[in-house]
Motif scaffolding. Structure first.
Motif, PDB file in Angstrom:
ATOM      1  N   ILE A  30       0.844  -1.197   0.000  1.00  0.00           N
ATOM      2  CA  ILE A  30       0.000   0.000   0.000  1.00  0.00           C
ATOM      3  C   ILE A  30       0.879   1.246   0.000  1.00  0.00           C
ATOM      4  N   GLU A  31       0.784   2.019  -1.097  1.00  0.00           N
ATOM      5  CA  GLU A  31       1.653   3.200  -1.223  1.00  0.00           C
ATOM      6  C   GLU A  31       1.030   4.455  -0.635  1.00  0.00           C
ATOM      7  N   GLY A  32      -0.293   4.531  -0.646  1.00  0.00           N
ATOM      8  CA  GLY A  32      -0.932   5.722  -0.105  1.00  0.00           C
ATOM      9  C   GLY A  32      -2.429   5.536  -0.007  1.00  0.00           C
ATOM     10  N   ILE A  33      -3.045   6.379   0.832  1.00  0.00           N
ATOM     11  CA  ILE A  33      -4.497   6.320   1.051  1.00  0.00           C
ATOM     12  C   ILE A  33      -4.994   7.758   1.197  1.00  0.00           C
ATOM     13  N   ILE A  34      -6.066   8.087   0.496  1.00  0.00           N
ATOM     14  CA  ILE A  34      -6.682   9.401   0.690  1.00  0.00           C
ATOM     15  C   ILE A  34      -7.955   9.240   1.496  1.00  0.00           C
ATOM     16  N   ASN A  35      -7.978   9.898   2.645  1.00  0.00           N
ATOM     17  CA  ASN A  35      -9.190   9.955   3.441  1.00  0.00           C
ATOM     18  C   ASN A  35     -10.025  11.119   2.938  1.00  0.00           C
ATOM     19  N   ALA A  36     -11.286  10.849   2.620  1.00  0.00           N
ATOM     20  CA  ALA A  36     -12.189  11.903   2.152  1.00  0.00           C
ATOM     21  C   ALA A  36     -13.086  12.328   3.309  1.00  0.00           C
ATOM     22  N   ALA A  37     -13.102  13.633   3.588  1.00  0.00           N
ATOM     23  CA  ALA A  37     -13.911  14.146   4.698  1.00  0.00           C
ATOM     24  C   ALA A  37     -15.373  14.214   4.302  1.00  0.00           C
ATOM     25  N   THR A  38     -16.238  14.220   5.325  1.00  0.00           N
ATOM     26  CA  THR A  38     -17.668  14.348   5.070  1.00  0.00           C
ATOM     27  C   THR A  38     -18.252  15.630   5.687  1.00  0.00           C
ATOM     28  N   ASP A  39     -17.610  16.143   6.740  1.00  0.00           N
ATOM     29  CA  ASP A  39     -18.052  17.408   7.345  1.00  0.00           C
ATOM     30  C   ASP A  39     -16.857  18.044   8.068  1.00  0.00           C
ATOM     31  N   ILE A  40     -17.091  19.105   8.807  1.00  0.00           N
ATOM     32  CA  ILE A  40     -15.973  19.844   9.415  1.00  0.00           C
ATOM     33  C   ILE A  40     -15.260  19.008  10.480  1.00  0.00           C
ATOM     34  N   ILE A  60     -10.494  17.534   1.929  1.00  0.00           N
ATOM     35  CA  ILE A  60     -11.353  18.259   2.868  1.00  0.00           C
ATOM     36  C   ILE A  60     -12.578  18.807   2.150  1.00  0.00           C
ATOM     37  N   GLY A  61     -13.734  18.680   2.808  1.00  0.00           N
ATOM     38  CA  GLY A  61     -14.951  19.193   2.188  1.00  0.00           C
ATOM     39  C   GLY A  61     -16.179  18.712   2.926  1.00  0.00           C
ATOM     40  N   VAL A  62     -17.328  19.106   2.385  1.00  0.00           N
ATOM     41  CA  VAL A  62     -18.614  18.726   2.989  1.00  0.00           C
ATOM     42  C   VAL A  62     -19.376  17.854   1.989  1.00  0.00           C
ATOM     43  N   HIS A  63     -19.670  16.635   2.412  1.00  0.00           N
ATOM     44  CA  HIS A  63     -20.408  15.628   1.629  1.00  0.00           C
ATOM     45  C   HIS A  63     -21.836  16.131   1.403  1.00  0.00           C
ATOM     46  N   PRO A  64     -22.424  15.836   0.237  1.00  0.00           N
ATOM     47  CA  PRO A  64     -23.803  16.307  -0.003  1.00  0.00           C
ATOM     48  C   PRO A  64     -24.789  15.931   1.106  1.00  0.00           C
ATOM     49  N   HIS A  65     -24.624  14.773   1.733  1.00  0.00           N
ATOM     50  CA  HIS A  65     -25.540  14.376   2.821  1.00  0.00           C
ATOM     51  C   HIS A  65     -25.522  15.380   3.978  1.00  0.00           C
ATOM     52  N   GLU A  66     -24.353  15.991   4.213  1.00  0.00           N
ATOM     53  CA  GLU A  66     -24.160  16.831   5.403  1.00  0.00           C
ATOM     54  C   GLU A  66     -24.372  18.318   5.128  1.00  0.00           C
ATOM     55  N   THR A  67     -24.729  18.663   3.877  1.00  0.00           N
ATOM     56  CA  THR A  67     -24.729  20.083   3.517  1.00  0.00           C
ATOM     57  C   THR A  67     -25.732  20.931   4.303  1.00  0.00           C
ATOM     58  N   SER A  68     -26.819  20.314   4.782  1.00  0.00           N
ATOM     59  CA  SER A  68     -27.790  21.125   5.528  1.00  0.00           C
ATOM     60  C   SER A  68     -27.362  21.320   6.986  1.00  0.00           C
ATOM     61  N   GLU A  69     -26.285  20.648   7.396  1.00  0.00           N
ATOM     62  CA  GLU A  69     -25.861  20.702   8.806  1.00  0.00           C
ATOM     63  C   GLU A  69     -24.786  21.758   9.082  1.00  0.00           C
ATOM     64  N   VAL A  70     -24.023  22.158   8.051  1.00  0.00           N
ATOM     65  CA  VAL A  70     -22.867  23.018   8.329  1.00  0.00           C
ATOM     66  C   VAL A  70     -23.251  24.483   8.508  1.00  0.00           C
ATOM     67  N   LYS A  71     -22.411  25.198   9.264  1.00  0.00           N
ATOM     68  CA  LYS A  71     -22.643  26.630   9.503  1.00  0.00           C
ATOM     69  C   LYS A  71     -22.124  27.427   8.315  1.00  0.00           C
ATOM     70  N   GLY A  91     -12.901  17.517  -1.123  1.00  0.00           N
ATOM     71  CA  GLY A  91     -13.807  16.385  -1.299  1.00  0.00           C
ATOM     72  C   GLY A  91     -14.193  15.761   0.034  1.00  0.00           C
ATOM     73  N   GLU A  92     -15.232  14.914   0.093  1.00  0.00           N
ATOM     74  CA  GLU A  92     -15.948  14.675  -1.108  1.00  0.00           C
ATOM     75  C   GLU A  92     -17.136  15.615  -1.181  1.00  0.00           C
ATOM     76  N   ILE A  93     -17.340  16.139  -2.378  1.00  0.00           N
ATOM     77  CA  ILE A  93     -18.394  17.122  -2.616  1.00  0.00           C
ATOM     78  C   ILE A  93     -19.253  16.604  -3.774  1.00  0.00           C
ATOM     79  N   GLY A  94     -20.431  17.188  -3.951  1.00  0.00           N
ATOM     80  CA  GLY A  94     -21.247  16.751  -5.082  1.00  0.00           C
ATOM     81  C   GLY A  94     -22.727  16.758  -4.772  1.00  0.00           C
ATOM     82  N   LEU A  95     -23.432  15.819  -5.389  1.00  0.00           N
ATOM     83  CA  LEU A  95     -24.893  15.756  -5.293  1.00  0.00           C
ATOM     84  C   LEU A  95     -25.325  14.317  -5.081  1.00  0.00           C
ATOM     85  N   ILE A 127     -15.491  14.025  -6.490  1.00  0.00           N
ATOM     86  CA  ILE A 127     -16.941  14.220  -6.633  1.00  0.00           C
ATOM     87  C   ILE A 127     -17.739  12.957  -6.323  1.00  0.00           C
ATOM     88  N   HIS A 128     -18.772  13.163  -5.499  1.00  0.00           N
ATOM     89  CA  HIS A 128     -19.770  12.144  -5.186  1.00  0.00           C
ATOM     90  C   HIS A 128     -20.995  12.462  -6.037  1.00  0.00           C
TER      91      HIS A 128
END
Ligand SMILES: [Zn+2]
Length: 253
Positions: A30-40, A60-71, A91-95, A127-128
């Motif tokens: 395993i050479e590398g792993i990217i963790n994708a954030a879902t909220d802050i 770093i980013g806000v997942h579409p599921h969490e978009t109504s939760e962030v300030k 990331g991950e961002i999208g719809l 993108i999600h």
């Protein structure tokens, strides 16, 4: 191999996160792993993990599921996180119009705001896109200076070709090993060698023969075996090109 999309901050790893990450860190395959954030909070957690394990990088980013939760102040927070040297993407961002956990107008607004941020910071995006192919492609057209990857790709070959023509990457995970994924498997041979990525999306979507179990980056070999078969290439070749592609897209040495 390079896992271009994981969620090691997920609560499903709470019981043994550090044991597992230590094993992955010392695994020479395993050479590398990217963790994708879902909220802050997730951004904070994955950045802390990347400081403890050299193989871990952060999107770093806000997942579409969490978009109504962030300030409203979330963009300022993301900008501050982006100063960390192991942050390599937005990331991950999208719809997500399958679950619709957040109202679509809020999803759309935060997706666009985070594309603006990626352009400003000159970072690639992850993108999600779930049942929102048309709008996600339209968003990429609105930002011709931004490229990135459609993670857990679920579109058609035609959609993939539109994205490929604009410089985007396509990522597959364990879904391609699932019995009912015939349409998705037909897309796999149409992705050029220099645009293919592979991922786990762990703890979700473990490939066959681990389907239904908690996923982790070691299981990704089953997805690579399937990619190799579908594309008529060797396991080693898929491993090599997907690692090179991830490093190129995310600017990792
Ligand atoms: Zn994900």
């Amino acid at each position: 191999m390079f896992d271009s999309h994981a969620h090691y901050d997920d609560k499903k790893f709470d019981t043994d996160r550090h044991e597992l990450l230590s094993v992955l860190q010392s695994n020479i395959k395993i050479e590398g792993i990217i963790n994708a954030a879902t909220d802050i909070k997730s951004c904070e957690q994955i950045i802390a993990l990347s400081e403890q394990y050299s193989k871990l990088y952060s999107a770093i980013g806000v997942h579409p599921h969490e978009t109504s939760e962030v300030k409203e102040s979330y963009i300022g927070k993301l900008k501050a996180f982006a100063k960390n040297e192991k942050v390599v993407a937005i990331g991950e961002i999208g719809l997500d119009f399958h679950y619709d956990f957040s109202p679509r107008d809020i999803q759309r607004r935060l997706f666009e705001d985070q594309m603006i941020l990626a352009e400003e910071l000159k970072l690639p995006v992850i993108i999600h896109d779930r049942e929102a192919h048309g709008e996600c492609v339209a968003m990429t057209e609105k930002f011709p200076n931004v490229i990135g990857v459609f993670h857990s790709f679920s579109g058609s070959t035609e959609t993939a070709k539109i994205l490929l023509n604009k410089g985007w990457y396509i990522s597959f995970n364990g879904i391609i090993t699932f019995k009912n994924a015939t349409n998705l498997r037909s897309v796999v041979p149409n992705i050029p060698d220099d645009r293919l990525l592979v991922e786990t999306d762990c703890p979700y979507l473990a490939p066959v023969p681990h389907r239904g179990e908690r996923n982790n980056s070691r299981h990704m070999k089953h997805t690579i075996i399937e990619l190799a078969q579908l594309r008529g290439q060797s396991f080693e070749y898929i491993e090599k090109i997907t690692t090179e592609n991830a490093k190129r897209l995310f600017g990792i040495e």
